[in-house]
Design an enzyme around this catalytic site. Structure first.
Site, PDB file in Angstrom:
ATOM      1  N   TYR A   1       0.760  -1.396  -0.103  1.00  0.00           N
ATOM      2  CA  TYR A   1      -0.182   0.122   0.165  1.00  0.00           C
ATOM      3  C   TYR A   1       0.940   1.298   0.128  1.00  0.00           C
ATOM      4  O   TYR A   1       2.068   1.216   0.035  1.00  0.00           O
ATOM      5  CB  TYR A   1      -0.932   0.171   1.260  1.00  0.00           C
ATOM      6  CG  TYR A   1      -0.257   0.547   2.467  1.00  0.00           C
ATOM      7  CD1 TYR A   1       0.591  -0.519   3.111  1.00  0.00           C
ATOM      8  CD2 TYR A   1      -0.501   1.686   3.195  1.00  0.00           C
ATOM      9  CE1 TYR A   1       1.213   0.023   4.468  1.00  0.00           C
ATOM     10  CE2 TYR A   1       0.222   1.972   4.247  1.00  0.00           C
ATOM     11  CZ  TYR A   1       0.954   1.031   5.012  1.00  0.00           C
ATOM     12  OH  TYR A   1       1.574   1.400   6.202  1.00  0.00           O
TER      13      TYR A   1
ATOM     14  N   ARG B   1       8.180   3.399  -4.846  1.00  0.00           N
ATOM     15  CA  ARG B   1       8.347   2.485  -3.846  1.00  0.00           C
ATOM     16  C   ARG B   1       7.145   1.472  -3.867  1.00  0.00           C
ATOM     17  O   ARG B   1       7.789   0.152  -3.434  1.00  0.00           O
ATOM     18  CB  ARG B   1       8.140   3.417  -2.405  1.00  0.00           C
ATOM     19  CG  ARG B   1       8.443   2.479  -1.154  1.00  0.00           C
ATOM     20  CD  ARG B   1       8.106   3.282   0.013  1.00  0.00           C
ATOM     21  NE  ARG B   1       6.978   3.819   0.270  1.00  0.00           N
ATOM     22  CZ  ARG B   1       6.772   4.692   1.276  1.00  0.00           C
ATOM     23  NH1 ARG B   1       7.960   5.096   2.073  1.00  0.00           N
ATOM     24  NH2 ARG B   1       5.636   5.205   1.463  1.00  0.00           N
TER      25      ARG B   1
ATOM     26  N   ARG C   1      -7.899 -21.148   0.117  1.00  0.00           N
ATOM     27  CA  ARG C   1      -7.158 -20.676   1.194  1.00  0.00           C
ATOM     28  C   ARG C   1      -5.667 -21.561   1.239  1.00  0.00           C
ATOM     29  O   ARG C   1      -5.849 -22.564   1.687  1.00  0.00           O
ATOM     30  CB  ARG C   1      -7.359 -20.419   2.703  1.00  0.00           C
ATOM     31  CG  ARG C   1      -6.478 -19.744   3.560  1.00  0.00           C
ATOM     32  CD  ARG C   1      -6.973 -19.467   4.883  1.00  0.00           C
ATOM     33  NE  ARG C   1      -5.713 -19.178   5.686  1.00  0.00           N
ATOM     34  CZ  ARG C   1      -4.896 -19.802   6.122  1.00  0.00           C
ATOM     35  NH1 ARG C   1      -4.946 -20.909   6.091  1.00  0.00           N
ATOM     36  NH2 ARG C   1      -4.102 -19.242   6.968  1.00  0.00           N
TER      37      ARG C   1
ATOM     38  N   HIS D   1      -1.235 -20.951   1.159  1.00  0.00           N
ATOM     39  CA  HIS D   1      -0.079 -20.056   1.214  1.00  0.00           C
ATOM     40  C   HIS D   1       0.529 -19.638  -0.056  1.00  0.00           C
ATOM     41  O   HIS D   1       0.840 -18.373  -0.204  1.00  0.00           O
ATOM     42  CB  HIS D   1       0.797 -20.523   2.318  1.00  0.00           C
ATOM     43  CG  HIS D   1       0.500 -20.319   3.552  1.00  0.00           C
ATOM     44  ND1 HIS D   1      -0.659 -21.294   4.121  1.00  0.00           N
ATOM     45  CD2 HIS D   1       0.659 -19.794   4.788  1.00  0.00           C
ATOM     46  CE1 HIS D   1      -1.072 -21.070   5.468  1.00  0.00           C
ATOM     47  NE2 HIS D   1      -0.045 -20.145   5.788  1.00  0.00           N
TER      48      HIS D   1
ATOM     49  N   LYS E   1       6.544  -1.865   2.226  1.00  0.00           N
ATOM     50  CA  LYS E   1       5.470  -1.315   2.877  1.00  0.00           C
ATOM     51  C   LYS E   1       4.214  -2.302   2.620  1.00  0.00           C
ATOM     52  O   LYS E   1       3.234  -2.164   1.573  1.00  0.00           O
ATOM     53  CB  LYS E   1       5.015   0.110   1.946  1.00  0.00           C
ATOM     54  CG  LYS E   1       4.360   0.936   2.837  1.00  0.00           C
ATOM     55  CD  LYS E   1       4.335   2.332   2.387  1.00  0.00           C
ATOM     56  CE  LYS E   1       3.217   3.140   2.900  1.00  0.00           C
ATOM     57  NZ  LYS E   1       3.447   3.578   4.431  1.00  0.00           N
TER      58      LYS E   1
ATOM     59  N   GLU F   1      12.687   3.033  13.725  1.00  0.00           N
ATOM     60  CA  GLU F   1      11.578   3.998  13.095  1.00  0.00           C
ATOM     61  C   GLU F   1      10.656   4.020  14.133  1.00  0.00           C
ATOM     62  O   GLU F   1      10.729   3.575  15.574  1.00  0.00           O
ATOM     63  CB  GLU F   1      11.006   3.718  11.605  1.00  0.00           C
ATOM     64  CG  GLU F   1      10.413   2.297  11.571  1.00  0.00           C
ATOM     65  CD  GLU F   1      10.108   1.957  10.366  1.00  0.00           C
ATOM     66  OE1 GLU F   1       9.599   2.855   9.295  1.00  0.00           O
ATOM     67  OE2 GLU F   1       9.679   0.640   9.965  1.00  0.00           O
TER      68      GLU F   1
ATOM     69  N   LEU G   1      11.212   1.377   7.147  1.00  0.00           N
ATOM     70  CA  LEU G   1      10.615   1.829   5.665  1.00  0.00           C
ATOM     71  C   LEU G   1      11.429   3.012   5.344  1.00  0.00           C
ATOM     72  O   LEU G   1      11.602   3.909   6.079  1.00  0.00           O
ATOM     73  CB  LEU G   1       9.312   2.526   6.010  1.00  0.00           C
ATOM     74  CG  LEU G   1       8.332   2.515   4.626  1.00  0.00           C
ATOM     75  CD1 LEU G   1       8.115   1.022   4.134  1.00  0.00           C
ATOM     76  CD2 LEU G   1       7.143   3.292   4.863  1.00  0.00           C
TER      77      LEU G   1
HETATM   78  N1  PDD Z   1       3.077   5.499   7.265  1.00  0.00           N
HETATM   79  N2  PDD Z   1       7.556   4.041   8.862  1.00  0.00           N
HETATM   80  C1  PDD Z   1       6.487   3.257   8.870  1.00  0.00           C
HETATM   81  C2  PDD Z   1       6.311   2.176   9.417  1.00  0.00           C
HETATM   82  C3  PDD Z   1       5.165   3.722   8.232  1.00  0.00           C
HETATM   83  O1  PDD Z   1       4.076   3.118   8.317  1.00  0.00           O
HETATM   84  C4  PDD Z   1       5.266   5.121   7.440  1.00  0.00           C
HETATM   85  C5  PDD Z   1       4.087   5.552   6.967  1.00  0.00           C
HETATM   86  C6  PDD Z   1       6.441   5.984   7.558  1.00  0.00           C
HETATM   87  C7  PDD Z   1       6.675   7.201   6.766  1.00  0.00           C
HETATM   88  O2  PDD Z   1       6.751   6.906   5.462  1.00  0.00           O
HETATM   89  P1  PDD Z   1       6.276   8.209   4.478  1.00  0.00           P
HETATM   90  O3  PDD Z   1       7.038   9.387   4.534  1.00  0.00           O
HETATM   91  O4  PDD Z   1       6.528   7.441   3.109  1.00  0.00           O
HETATM   92  O5  PDD Z   1       4.726   8.201   4.625  1.00  0.00           O
HETATM   93  C8  PDD Z   1       7.406   5.193   8.197  1.00  0.00           C
HETATM   94  C9  PDD Z   1       1.813   5.730   6.466  1.00  0.00           C
HETATM   95  C10 PDD Z   1       1.471   7.131   6.386  1.00  0.00           C
HETATM   96  C11 PDD Z   1       0.540   5.049   7.148  1.00  0.00           C
HETATM   97  O6  PDD Z   1       0.691   3.662   7.243  1.00  0.00           O
HETATM   98  O7  PDD Z   1      -0.556   5.463   7.167  1.00  0.00           O
END
Ligand code: PDD
Length: 288
Positions: free
Chosen positions: A32, A51, A104, A106, A153, A186, A210
């Site tokens: 996403y 990304r 279902r 995997h 992501k 993070e 991320l």
């Molecule tokens: N979150 N780290 C994680 C684990 C994240 O889920 C996000 C973003 C970031 C920052 O990434 P970016 O600058 O590309 O938004 C870092 C989004 C906004 C969310 O899950 O809603």
């Protein structure tokens, strides 16, 4: 009711339906993105869509759309939703799951079409430029218990959700995470920056975090404004002893943190370097 995109069609969000056999639902098997837009202008569109392509490649889902097609979906979602989101501060969510299977099982099924979903929602207005107007964040601190591929992501966000909820339960806004060596990675939904003696640092990219698009835009913006910024690891003790701590994400831009795990950061107020940093970010963000 806002308008959503599902598999090539636009419809009221309440009418967007998918099968419970969708692998996104059964396995969290998808990728996403969240793209911030202000008055119709997107921040980091290229970074977000590339990304997403990398994430889809990593899990062997064929990207269903070209960059131009994603751009058309983004523009259409903004256009169709601006009557519902009058502030013009619109986040666009894109989600590609592996698709709907008949059983279902995997292993990746062959020859199923990915499910593509998009919707629009209101995000916070741009950060103010004066520190007295900024909303200061308080955060919790926890050992990172997520998987070893945090650079993807993925829609499998249970680990992030649990870390975020721990912060909510502690009455704060976010949870910053450290790895088994005590180094900051993070936060549950943001990247982390700290400032010590005028020098800005953020952890370097690896599988533990991320590659945030806001992070990348911020680093470039800070450099262009002549601020000193390095990508280096720092420990939770370094974080607690920092002069300033910030979080970055698409919906928060660069957000100041004034308290970590009940301990004041610096003076306990939004810092002077944050003011310089947010001005630099605003000056550069639409060029990225
Ligand atoms: N979150 N780290 C994680 C684990 C994240 O889920 C996000 C973003 C970031 C920052 O990434 P970016 O600058 O590309 O938004 C870092 C989004 C906004 C969310 O899950 O809603």
């Amino acid at each position: 009711m806002t308008i959503a995109f599902l598999n090539g069609e636009y419809m009221p969000l309440s009418e967007a339906k998918i099968s419970p056999m969708d692998r996104g639902f059964l396995f969290g098997d998808g990728i996403y993105e969240v793209i911030p837009t202000y008055s119709g202008k997107a921040v980091g569109f290229k970074g977000h869509t590339s990304r997403m392509s990398q994430g889809l490649d990593a899990i062997e889902i064929t990207n269903p759309y070209s960059g131009d097609e994603w751009q058309t979906i983004l523009s259409s979602l903004i256009e169709k939703n601006k009557v519902f989101i009058e502030s013009g501060n619109i986040g666009v969510y894109f989600h590609v799951s592996r698709g709907t299977d008949t059983k279902r099982f995997h292993a990746y099924p062959k020859n199923i079409a990915p499910t593509v979903f998009g919707f629009a929602f209101e995000i916070a207005p741009p950060q103010p430029t004066a520190k007295t107007d900024a909303k200061p964040f308080k955060v919790a601190l926890q050992q990172d218990k997520r998987w070893q591929r945090c650079h993807i992501k993925s829609t499998s966000l249970l680990g992030n959700v649990m870390h975020y909820q721990a912060g909510v339960d502690a009455g704060v806004n976010e949870t910053i995470l450290y790895n088994s060596e005590g180094m900051i990675t993070e936060a549950s939904s943001c990247n982390v920056f700290m400032v010590k003696d005028g020098c800005i640092s953020t952890p370097p990219l690896n599988h533990e975090l991320l590659p945030g698009i806001t992070r990348a835009i911020a680093i470039e913006a800070f450099k262009q404004a002549g601020l000193v910024v390095t990508e280096t690891w720092f420990s939770k003790d370094d974080l607690l002893a920092a002069d300033e701590v910030w979080l970055t994400s698409s919906s928060k831009e660069v957000a100041p943190v004034v308290e970590v795990e009940g301990k004041k950061i610096g003076s306990g107020e939004v810092g002077d370097i944050w003011e310089k940093a947010i001005s630099a970010y605003h000056a550069y963000k639409f060029q990225a």
